[in-house]
Design an enzyme around this catalytic site. Structure first.
Site, PDB file in Angstrom:
ATOM      1  N   LYS A  94       6.170 -21.150  -9.892  1.00 30.43           N
ATOM      2  CA  LYS A  94       7.091 -20.896  -8.787  1.00 30.43           C
ATOM      3  C   LYS A  94       6.890 -19.442  -8.383  1.00 30.43           C
ATOM      4  CE  LYS A  94      10.699 -23.087  -6.801  1.00 30.43           C
ATOM      5  NZ  LYS A  94      10.940 -24.487  -6.495  1.00 30.43           N
ATOM      6  N   GLY A 194      26.630 -29.488   0.277  1.00 31.53           N
ATOM      7  CA  GLY A 194      25.434 -28.882   0.881  1.00 31.53           C
ATOM      8  C   GLY A 194      24.708 -29.928   1.706  1.00 31.53           C
ATOM      9  N   GLY A 196      22.127 -29.503   3.950  1.00 37.68           N
ATOM     10  CA  GLY A 196      20.938 -28.915   4.578  1.00 37.68           C
ATOM     11  C   GLY A 196      19.888 -29.996   4.748  1.00 37.68           C
ATOM     12  N   ASN A 197      18.627 -29.611   4.595  1.00 37.35           N
ATOM     13  CA  ASN A 197      17.519 -30.552   4.805  1.00 37.35           C
ATOM     14  C   ASN A 197      17.641 -31.790   3.928  1.00 37.35           C
ATOM     15  OD1 ASN A 197      16.018 -29.040   6.725  1.00 37.35           O
ATOM     16  ND2 ASN A 197      15.483 -27.623   5.085  1.00 37.35           N
ATOM     17  N   VAL A 198      17.880 -31.582   2.634  1.00 35.03           N
ATOM     18  CA  VAL A 198      17.953 -32.723   1.719  1.00 35.03           C
ATOM     19  C   VAL A 198      19.308 -33.425   1.836  1.00 35.03           C
ATOM     20  CG1 VAL A 198      17.802 -33.475  -0.691  1.00 35.03           C
ATOM     21  CG2 VAL A 198      16.386 -31.574   0.095  1.00 35.03           C
TER      22      VAL A 198
HETATM   23  P1  NAD Z   1      18.769 -26.047   2.633  1.00 37.97           P
HETATM   24  O1  NAD Z   1      18.722 -24.576   2.600  1.00 37.97           O
HETATM   25  O2  NAD Z   1      18.179 -26.792   3.798  1.00 37.97           O
HETATM   26  O3  NAD Z   1      20.274 -26.570   2.486  1.00 37.97           O
HETATM   27  C1  NAD Z   1      21.224 -26.007   1.653  1.00 37.97           C
HETATM   28  C2  NAD Z   1      22.581 -26.216   2.314  1.00 37.97           C
HETATM   29  O4  NAD Z   1      23.586 -25.789   1.415  1.00 37.97           O
HETATM   30  C3  NAD Z   1      22.768 -25.394   3.590  1.00 37.97           C
HETATM   31  O5  NAD Z   1      23.265 -26.235   4.634  1.00 37.97           O
HETATM   32  C4  NAD Z   1      23.768 -24.326   3.202  1.00 37.97           C
HETATM   33  O6  NAD Z   1      24.606 -23.917   4.267  1.00 37.97           O
HETATM   34  C5  NAD Z   1      24.559 -25.062   2.127  1.00 37.97           C
HETATM   35  N1  NAD Z   1      25.291 -24.187   1.205  1.00 37.97           N
HETATM   36  C6  NAD Z   1      24.965 -22.958   0.744  1.00 37.97           C
HETATM   37  N2  NAD Z   1      25.917 -22.496  -0.070  1.00 37.97           N
HETATM   38  C7  NAD Z   1      26.870 -23.468  -0.152  1.00 37.97           C
HETATM   39  C8  NAD Z   1      28.096 -23.575  -0.843  1.00 37.97           C
HETATM   40  N3  NAD Z   1      28.555 -22.597  -1.616  1.00 37.97           N
HETATM   41  N4  NAD Z   1      28.805 -24.722  -0.701  1.00 37.97           N
HETATM   42  C9  NAD Z   1      28.371 -25.720   0.096  1.00 37.97           C
HETATM   43  N5  NAD Z   1      27.213 -25.661   0.782  1.00 37.97           N
HETATM   44  C10 NAD Z   1      26.476 -24.554   0.661  1.00 37.97           C
HETATM   45  O7  NAD Z   1      18.083 -26.524   1.270  1.00 37.97           O
HETATM   46  P2  NAD Z   1      17.467 -27.952   0.934  1.00 37.97           P
HETATM   47  O8  NAD Z   1      16.006 -27.925   1.210  1.00 37.97           O
HETATM   48  O9  NAD Z   1      18.316 -29.010   1.534  1.00 37.97           O
HETATM   49  O10 NAD Z   1      17.635 -27.987  -0.654  1.00 37.97           O
HETATM   50  C11 NAD Z   1      18.887 -28.191  -1.247  1.00 37.97           C
HETATM   51  C12 NAD Z   1      18.776 -27.988  -2.752  1.00 37.97           C
HETATM   52  O11 NAD Z   1      17.837 -28.916  -3.280  1.00 37.97           O
HETATM   53  C13 NAD Z   1      18.272 -26.589  -3.157  1.00 37.97           C
HETATM   54  O12 NAD Z   1      18.918 -26.216  -4.339  1.00 37.97           O
HETATM   55  C14 NAD Z   1      16.799 -26.821  -3.433  1.00 37.97           C
HETATM   56  O13 NAD Z   1      16.287 -25.885  -4.363  1.00 37.97           O
HETATM   57  C15 NAD Z   1      16.808 -28.226  -3.990  1.00 37.97           C
HETATM   58  N6  NAD Z   1      15.542 -28.942  -3.807  1.00 37.97           N
HETATM   59  C16 NAD Z   1      15.034 -29.121  -2.564  1.00 37.97           C
HETATM   60  C17 NAD Z   1      13.829 -29.810  -2.394  1.00 37.97           C
HETATM   61  C18 NAD Z   1      13.255 -30.044  -1.019  1.00 37.97           C
HETATM   62  O14 NAD Z   1      12.332 -30.864  -0.877  1.00 37.97           O
HETATM   63  N7  NAD Z   1      13.750 -29.402   0.023  1.00 37.97           N
HETATM   64  C19 NAD Z   1      13.147 -30.324  -3.510  1.00 37.97           C
HETATM   65  C20 NAD Z   1      13.715 -30.146  -4.782  1.00 37.97           C
HETATM   66  C21 NAD Z   1      14.906 -29.446  -4.922  1.00 37.97           C
END
Ligand code: NAD
Length: 367
Positions: A94, A194, A196-198
């Site tokens: 990472k 949360g 976001g994307n996922v």
């Molecule tokens: P992202 O940045 O698109 O979404 C994160 C969301 O969480 C955002 O909408 C943000 O506003 C919200 N957020 C931040 N702080 C918060 C809080 N205190 N309370 C509630 N919501 C809050 O990230 P993502 O790509 O959706 O990933 C989400 C999680 O999954 C991360 O921890 C990431 O490491 C993990 N992850 C993602 C992937 C991937 O393919 N994108 C793969 C494995 C793990």
């Protein structure tokens, strides 16, 4: 992410690298500095027994360098076990770039970072993580082939988040089968923290299945958008850990299952996308087990993203990506059954299987 970080005072008591709080037999740590672009990055290579260390690059405004180092140590270790349990021939790595992705990220900085990645000759392969987008990986690709997650138009597998969400959905269904005797999520009260994307893609799957979804996020705009698209309820209380629910899906921050929250948590299942959900994997894994809360290990069920980028290296297509991601259902059920049979936490059951796969390969390699 920030709550994932150990207090810096505590970190400073340790020896700088090998004595670091989260140091766990990492093979190599690379500090990257470039005055011209302002790049300050750390690449963590935890283990390369199964293959090159693959893992995303996170850009984050850390409070100090100790926090950044701790984060990269924890995240790279997690990648080793994620790939091992998923059956991929990849090691764990990472990278973190210290800085604000919104204001400090430039193409020059990303290219310079790519040159550092290139200098490792493929021992570390990067991808996107928090603070990074597919276009950033395209920029890195200009200076090194050791990058995945590039745009589909440039021959890559594109955004991994929808696949990650599908894998989380599979893992959640398996946990429901284990806990409730049925994997049908219709009518279950599911809290997605949360969106976001996922998180949003997960909400879509849950909504198609007829679950009662509650969402929380720090962005009001996101909440309104996702709520109106999928009919999810926006959380209006002030302590989600005190709310009655069937399934808690952490999809924002790591370490939300911690000393403060664990005794309040009323969910019957914890299954989400965030990395390192348990602040202390041994202690909090045990308490969840004692409280009868089924924990679907994060590094197992959020592996869809790495399955997606692995396709770029192994040259397999969408169908195989989906097949491998759907298999998360079977693996999760196996792990939950195994943990019950051996009277260990689900986290440990998953970790043991991942470690065994690495140990077997190590023995084979040394023959
Ligand atoms: P992202 O940045 O698109 O979404 C994160 C969301 O969480 C955002 O909408 C943000 O506003 C919200 N957020 C931040 N702080 C918060 C809080 N205190 N309370 C509630 N919501 C809050 O990230 P993502 O790509 O959706 O990933 C989400 C999680 O999954 C991360 O921890 C990431 O490491 C993990 N992850 C993602 C992937 C991937 O393919 N994108 C793969 C494995 C793990």
């Amino acid at each position: 992410m920030t709550s994932d970080i150990i207090a810096s005072k505590e970190l400073k008591k340790m020896d700088p690298v090998f004595g670091q709080h989260s140091f766990d037999e990492h093979e190599q740590i690379v500090f990257c500095n470039d005055k011209d672009t302002g790049l300050k990055a750390i690449i963590g290579i935890h283990n390369t027994v199964l293959g090159p260390a693959l893992g995303g690059t996170r850009m984050w405004q850390y409070n100090n360098e100790w926090e950044a180092l701790n984060d990269v140590l924890r995240l790279s270790r997690g990648m080793t076990f994620k790939s091992a349990i998923t059956g991929l021939n990849l090691g764990g790595g990472k990278a973190v770039i210290i800085g604000d992705a919104k204001t400090q990220k430039t193409p020059e900085l990303m290219r310079r970072f790519g040159e550092f990645v290139h200098s490792l000759s493929g021992k570390y392969i990067t991808a996107e993580d928090v603070g990074m987008a597919t276009e950033d990986m395209d920029t890195v690709r200009e200076v090194t082939p050791y990058v995945t997650g590039i745009s589909e138009s440039k021959g890559g597998a594109g955004n991994p988040s929808p696949i990650t969400a599908y894998g989380v959905f599979m893992g959640m269904k398996a946990a429901a089968k284990f806990k409730f005797g049925s994997d049908i999520l219709e009518g279950k009260n599911i809290f997605v923290q949360g969106i976001g994307n996922v998180g949003e893609a997960l909400v879509e799957h849950l909504s198609n299945e007829g679950a009662n979804i509650t969402i929380s996020d720090i962005s009001q705009e996101r909440l309104e958008e996702v709520s109106s698209k999928y009919g999810a309820t926006i959380y209006s209380g002030n302590d989600i850990y005190n709310e009655a629910m069937d399934i808690y899906a952490p999809c924002a921050l790591g370490a939300t299952v911690n000393d403060e929250t664990i005794h309040k948590l009323q969910a019957k299942i914890v299954a989400g996308a965030a990395n390192n959900q348990l602040a202390d994997e041994n202690k909090h894994g045990k308490i969840l087990r004692e409280r009868g809360i089924v924990y679907a290990p994060d590094f197992l069920i959020n592996a869809g993203g790495i399955i997606n980028v692995y396709a770029e290296l192994e040259d397999y297509g969408k169908q195989e990506i989906i097949r491998k991601t759907e298999n998360i259902y079977n693996t999760t059920l196996e792990i939950l059954d195994n943990a019950k049979a051996n009277d260990v936490t689900t986290h440990l059951a998953a970790l043991n299987i991942a470690k065994e796969r690495i140990a077997t390969r190590k023995r084979e390699n040394s023959k």
